[in-house]
Design a protein around this motif. Structure first.
Motif, PDB file in Angstrom:
ATOM      1  N   UNK A 125       0.856  -1.189   0.000  1.00  0.00           N
ATOM      2  CA  UNK A 125       0.000   0.000   0.000  1.00  0.00           C
ATOM      3  C   UNK A 125       0.895   1.244   0.000  1.00  0.00           C
ATOM      4  N   UNK A 126       0.881   1.972  -1.096  1.00  0.00           N
ATOM      5  CA  UNK A 126       1.727   3.160  -1.216  1.00  0.00           C
ATOM      6  C   UNK A 126       0.958   4.392  -0.731  1.00  0.00           C
ATOM      7  N   UNK A 127       1.399   4.915   0.420  1.00  0.00           N
ATOM      8  CA  UNK A 127       0.781   6.154   0.933  1.00  0.00           C
ATOM      9  C   UNK A 127       1.626   7.358   0.534  1.00  0.00           C
ATOM     10  N   UNK A 128       2.659   7.101  -0.239  1.00  0.00           N
ATOM     11  CA  UNK A 128       3.563   8.104  -0.822  1.00  0.00           C
ATOM     12  C   UNK A 128       4.590   8.611   0.204  1.00  0.00           C
ATOM     13  N   UNK A 129       5.741   8.942  -0.332  1.00  0.00           N
ATOM     14  CA  UNK A 129       6.845   9.363   0.535  1.00  0.00           C
ATOM     15  C   UNK A 129       7.528  10.610  -0.028  1.00  0.00           C
ATOM     16  N   UNK A 130       8.016  11.428   0.861  1.00  0.00           N
ATOM     17  CA  UNK A 130       8.778  12.607   0.458  1.00  0.00           C
ATOM     18  C   UNK A 130       9.873  12.844   1.505  1.00  0.00           C
ATOM     19  N   UNK A 131      11.102  12.750   1.052  1.00  0.00           N
ATOM     20  CA  UNK A 131      12.247  12.952   1.948  1.00  0.00           C
ATOM     21  C   UNK A 131      13.198  13.955   1.304  1.00  0.00           C
ATOM     22  N   UNK A 132      14.164  14.421   2.101  1.00  0.00           N
ATOM     23  CA  UNK A 132      15.165  15.340   1.536  1.00  0.00           C
ATOM     24  C   UNK A 132      15.804  14.693   0.312  1.00  0.00           C
ATOM     25  N   UNK A 133      16.017  13.401   0.386  1.00  0.00           N
ATOM     26  CA  UNK A 133      16.570  12.679  -0.764  1.00  0.00           C
ATOM     27  C   UNK A 133      15.548  11.633  -1.188  1.00  0.00           C
ATOM     28  N   UNK A 134      14.764  11.962  -2.195  1.00  0.00           N
ATOM     29  CA  UNK A 134      13.849  10.964  -2.743  1.00  0.00           C
ATOM     30  C   UNK A 134      12.388  11.351  -2.630  1.00  0.00           C
ATOM     31  N   UNK A 135      11.728  11.316  -3.806  1.00  0.00           N
ATOM     32  CA  UNK A 135      10.311  11.674  -3.864  1.00  0.00           C
ATOM     33  C   UNK A 135       9.501  10.483  -4.373  1.00  0.00           C
ATOM     34  N   UNK A 136       8.394  10.221  -3.701  1.00  0.00           N
ATOM     35  CA  UNK A 136       7.527   9.125  -4.131  1.00  0.00           C
ATOM     36  C   UNK A 136       6.077   9.537  -4.069  1.00  0.00           C
ATOM     37  N   UNK A 137       5.800  10.795  -4.427  1.00  0.00           N
ATOM     38  CA  UNK A 137       4.426  11.292  -4.493  1.00  0.00           C
ATOM     39  C   UNK A 137       4.083  11.443  -5.975  1.00  0.00           C
ATOM     40  N   UNK A 138       2.965  10.849  -6.449  1.00  0.00           N
ATOM     41  CA  UNK A 138       2.640  10.968  -7.878  1.00  0.00           C
ATOM     42  C   UNK A 138       2.644  12.430  -8.322  1.00  0.00           C
ATOM     43  N   UNK A 139       3.164  12.685  -9.517  1.00  0.00           N
ATOM     44  CA  UNK A 139       3.460  11.781 -10.601  1.00  0.00           C
ATOM     45  C   UNK A 139       4.766  11.008 -10.473  1.00  0.00           C
ATOM     46  N   UNK A 140       5.390  11.016  -9.334  1.00  0.00           N
ATOM     47  CA  UNK A 140       6.606  10.231  -9.131  1.00  0.00           C
ATOM     48  C   UNK A 140       6.259   8.864  -8.561  1.00  0.00           C
ATOM     49  N   UNK A 141       6.995   7.868  -9.013  1.00  0.00           N
ATOM     50  CA  UNK A 141       6.929   6.559  -8.378  1.00  0.00           C
ATOM     51  C   UNK A 141       8.227   6.393  -7.592  1.00  0.00           C
ATOM     52  N   UNK A 142       8.090   6.328  -6.273  1.00  0.00           N
ATOM     53  CA  UNK A 142       9.266   6.255  -5.400  1.00  0.00           C
ATOM     54  C   UNK A 142       9.907   4.874  -5.418  1.00  0.00           C
ATOM     55  N   UNK A 143      11.043   4.770  -4.771  1.00  0.00           N
ATOM     56  CA  UNK A 143      11.808   3.514  -4.817  1.00  0.00           C
ATOM     57  C   UNK A 143      11.258   2.442  -3.873  1.00  0.00           C
ATOM     58  N   UNK A 144      10.671   2.848  -2.744  1.00  0.00           N
ATOM     59  CA  UNK A 144      10.337   1.839  -1.716  1.00  0.00           C
ATOM     60  C   UNK A 144       9.407   0.724  -2.202  1.00  0.00           C
ATOM     61  N   UNK A 145       8.237   1.065  -2.768  1.00  0.00           N
ATOM     62  CA  UNK A 145       7.362  -0.039  -3.193  1.00  0.00           C
ATOM     63  C   UNK A 145       8.031  -0.923  -4.236  1.00  0.00           C
ATOM     64  N   UNK A 146       8.860  -0.337  -5.081  1.00  0.00           N
ATOM     65  CA  UNK A 146       9.532  -1.117  -6.137  1.00  0.00           C
ATOM     66  C   UNK A 146      10.513  -2.115  -5.529  1.00  0.00           C
ATOM     67  N   UNK A 147      11.346  -1.649  -4.628  1.00  0.00           N
ATOM     68  CA  UNK A 147      12.331  -2.553  -4.010  1.00  0.00           C
ATOM     69  C   UNK A 147      11.619  -3.650  -3.214  1.00  0.00           C
ATOM     70  N   UNK A 148      10.545  -3.271  -2.521  1.00  0.00           N
ATOM     71  CA  UNK A 148       9.837  -4.275  -1.705  1.00  0.00           C
ATOM     72  C   UNK A 148       9.241  -5.357  -2.616  1.00  0.00           C
ATOM     73  N   UNK A 149       8.675  -4.922  -3.745  1.00  0.00           N
ATOM     74  CA  UNK A 149       8.111  -5.896  -4.695  1.00  0.00           C
ATOM     75  C   UNK A 149       9.205  -6.856  -5.169  1.00  0.00           C
TER      76      UNK A 149
END
Ligand code: SF4
Length: 487
Positions: free
Chosen positions: A6-30
Motif C-alpha cells: 500500500x503506497x501512501x507516498x513518501x517525500x524525503x530530503x533525498x527521494x520523492x515518491x508522491x505521484x506523478x513520481x513513483x518512489x523507490x520503496x514499493x519497487x524494491x519491496x516488490x
C-alpha cells in the motif's frame, strides 16, 4: 503468502515518491518479495471506503478530487484484494513537507481507520519508521504501534547488494499503474557532510553509492516496460556520485529515446569543487531541458549557517548559482532553460533573528540584479525530528517565538524575488512543450511538464486530462503561470 503493498507516498530530503513520481520503496519491496504482489495506493483505499470504489465524475464547477486521483489498475477490486491477502505492507512517510498538485500523501492518522478492521497482518515501513510530518513548523507524528503488527526497518533500508536484484525485479510494479510516472532513481545515500541541524539523512544512512551498472540496469528494466521519464533524485548530492559523467553518457545508450532525464539535490560546494566544470557540462549535455540543480542553501544568514552547521556559506552558494547559470541558461527543446539552480530556504532554524531575512533578501536581490536565474525558491519551516540537533537544542523555542514572522518573510521573497524571476524565466510568449493536463479547478485546467519541480500552468478551459499540450505563456501569478494551448 499473499501480499499487497500500500503506497501512501513518501517525500524525503533525498527521494520523492508522491505521484506523478513513483518512489523507490514499493519497487524494491516488490523485488524483495519476488512473487506476484498487488500494488495499491492510498487513493484506491480512500475511494473504496468513501464511494465503494466508484469514481465520481467531477462537474464543470468542481475541483478534481486529488484524494482519489492516483488509482492503480486494481482499484475496482480492493474489497476482494484486502480479503485475499495475508499481509499488507504499508509504505508511508513525509519528512519534507510540500504541496502537491494532484496527490495527497496518507498520514498515520488518516490510515488507521482505513486499515484497522482489515483481517491481515499490517506491516509499516518507509520513512514513517522515523516519524512523519505533512506540515512544516511542527513536531513529527509518531506511529501507533498497536495498529501495526510490525514496524519494518529492513524493508525501508535494503543494502545496495540486495537492491541490485530487487530494483530490477520490482520494476514490474509499473504494469499495475495506468498513468504515466516519473521514475525516481537512487544513486546514493547518506551525506558526506552530514551535520545540518534539522536533517534526518545522516541519522538514517551512512554514505554509500550504487554501482553505475546496477543503476543502468534498473533504468533499462523500466525503459523496456515503456517508462520514458526519469529523475536521478534519490541522493543527497548528484555531483558526489563516482563516475557520474559516465553514468549520464551511458544512460543515453541504455535508454535511447528518453523524454525526460533530470536530477535533484546538488551540494553547491561540490559544484565549486568540479574544477573543469565537466560534471555541470555533462548534466547540460545528457539531461533534458527544464532541469534543476536543487541547492540546500537553507539560509543566507552566516550566523544561522554557523549555528546549524549548514554546509554552504552564502558566497559559495552564490558562486555555484553563477556557474550553473553560465552553462545551463540556454533555452532547450521543452521551452525552458536547460539547467538552472533551485534553492531551498528554511525558517525556524537556530540562531534566527529579525535580521535573518534581511540577509536572505540581500543575496537574492544581488542574484536577481546581476541577471542570473533561479528556477525555484522553495521556502519552508523546519519540521523537527527526534534525534536531530535541532530537536535537542531548540525544543519548542522557535515555534512559540518567531513563527509569526514566517509568512511575512516568505511573502517578501515571493513578491520581490520569485515573481520577477518567473517573468525573466518564462516571458510572455514562451512556448512550453509537452505539458501534461493534470487537474481541473472549475473551468481551469492545471498542467505541468513532467520533470523536476515543474512549473504549473493554468489554462482557462477544460482540457482533456492526462493528455499532453504545448502551451503559450500568457501571464504570471505568484509561483505559477497562465497559458493557452499553442497550435
Ligand atoms: S547537506 Fe545537510 S541537509 Fe543535505 S543531506 Fe547533508 S546533512 Fe542533510
Amino acid at each position: 503468502m499473499k501480499y499487497a503493498i500500500l503506497d501512501c507516498y513518501t517525500d524525503e530530503a533525498a527521494g520523492l515518491g508522491v505521484p506523478s513520481y513513483l518512489g523507490t520503496y514499493p519497487r524494491y519491496i516488490a523485488g524483495f518479495l519476488n512473487e506476484p504482489v498487488y500494488y495499491l495506493t492510498i487513493d484506491d483505499l480512500r475511494l473504496w471506503k468513501k464511494n465503494n470504489s466508484k469514481i465520481k465524475v467531477t462537474k464543470p464547477s468542481q475541483k478534481t478530487d486529488i484524494l482519489t486521483y492516483n488509482l492503480t489498475k486494481n482499484y475496482k477490486n480492493i474489497a476482494k484484494i484486502v480479503d485475499e491477502i495475508d499481509t499488507l505492507i504499508i509504505v508511508l512517510g513525509v519528512h519534507v513537507p510540500g504541496k502537491y498538485l494532484s496527490a495527497v500523501p496518507g498520514t498515520i492518522k488518516e490510515l488507521i481507520p482505513l486499515i484497522e478492521n482489515l483481517n491481515c497482518k499490517k506491516v509499516l515501513t518507509g520513512p514513517a519508521v522515523f516519524g512523519t510530518q505533512l506540515f512544516g513548523g511542527k513536531f513529527f507524528e509518531k506511529y501507533e504501534k498497536k495498529v501495526f503488527d510490525k514496524i519494518d526497518l529492513k524493508m525501508y533500508k535494503f543494502n545496495y547488494e540486495d537492491i541490485r536484484d530487487f530494483s530490477i525485479k520490482g520494476a514490474s510494479l509499473l504494469k499495475q499503474i495506468p498513468d504515466i510516472r516519473m521514475i525516481e532513481i537512487e544513486t546514493g545515500r547518506g551525506c558526506d557532510i552530514g551535520r545540518c541541524s534539522f536533517c534526518t539523512e545522516p541519522l538514517k544512512n551512512k554514505v554509500e553509492f550504487r554501482e553505475k551498472k546496477d543503476i543502468l540496469e534498473e533504468m533499462k528494466a523500466f525503459y523496456d516496460l515503456g517508462a520514458r521519464y526519469f529523475r536521478y533524485g534519490k541522493q543527497t548530492c548528484f555531483y558526489t556520485l563516482p563516475k557520474v559523467i559516465d553514468l549520464l553518457k551511458d544512460t543515453r545508450k541504455y535508454c535511447k529515446n528518453l523524454k525526460v532525464l533530470h536530477i535533484d539535490n546538488v551540494n553547491p560546494v561540490k559544484v565549486m569543487q568540479d574544477k573543469d566544470d565537466s560534471i555541470t557540462k555533462a548534466v547540460v549535455k545528457y539531461c533534458t531541458s527544464g532541469n534543476i540543480a536543487a541547492f540546500g542553501v537553507e539560509s543566507f544568514d552566516p550566523e544561522v549557517v554557523k549555528q546549524n552547521t549548514l554546509n554552504t556559506m552564502p558566497k559559495i552558494a552564490y558562486e555555484a548559482i553563477k556557474k550553473i547559470n553560465k552553462y545551463g541558461s540556454e533555452i532547450g527543446d521543452g521551452g525552458l532553460p536547460n539547467l538552472l539552480p533551485g534553492i531551498n530556504i528554511i525558517f525556524g532554524l537556530l540562531g534566527e533573528t529579525k535580521k535573518t531575512n534581511e540577509e536572505n533578501m540581500k543575496w537574492l536581490k544581488r542574484i536577481y540584479d546581476e541577471g542570473l536565474m533561479l528556477r525555484r525558491i522553495n521556502i519552508r519551516q523546519a519540521a523537527i525530528f527526534e534525534g536531530t540537533s535541532l530537536y535537542e537544542k531548540s525544543k519548542n523555542v522557535y515555534l512559540g517565538k518567531q513563527r509569526r514572522l514566517y509568512w511575512k518573510w516568505r511573502n517578501e521573497i515571493r513578491q520581490q524575488i520569485d515573481f520577477p524571476m518567473l517573468e525573466r524565466l518564462t516571458p510572455k510568449g514562451t512556448i512550453m512543450r509537452d505539458c501534461y493536463a493534470e487537474i481541473y479547478d472549475g473551468k481551469t485546467t492545471f498542467c505541468r511538464q513532467l520533470g523536476t519541480y515543474p512549473l504549473i500552468v493554468g489554462v482557462k478551459e477544460r482540457l482533456e486530462l492526462k493528455k499532453f499540450y504545448n502551451l503559450e505563456i500568457t501571464g504570471h501569478m505568484l509561483r505559477s503561470l497562465t497559458g493557452k494551448v499553442y497550435h
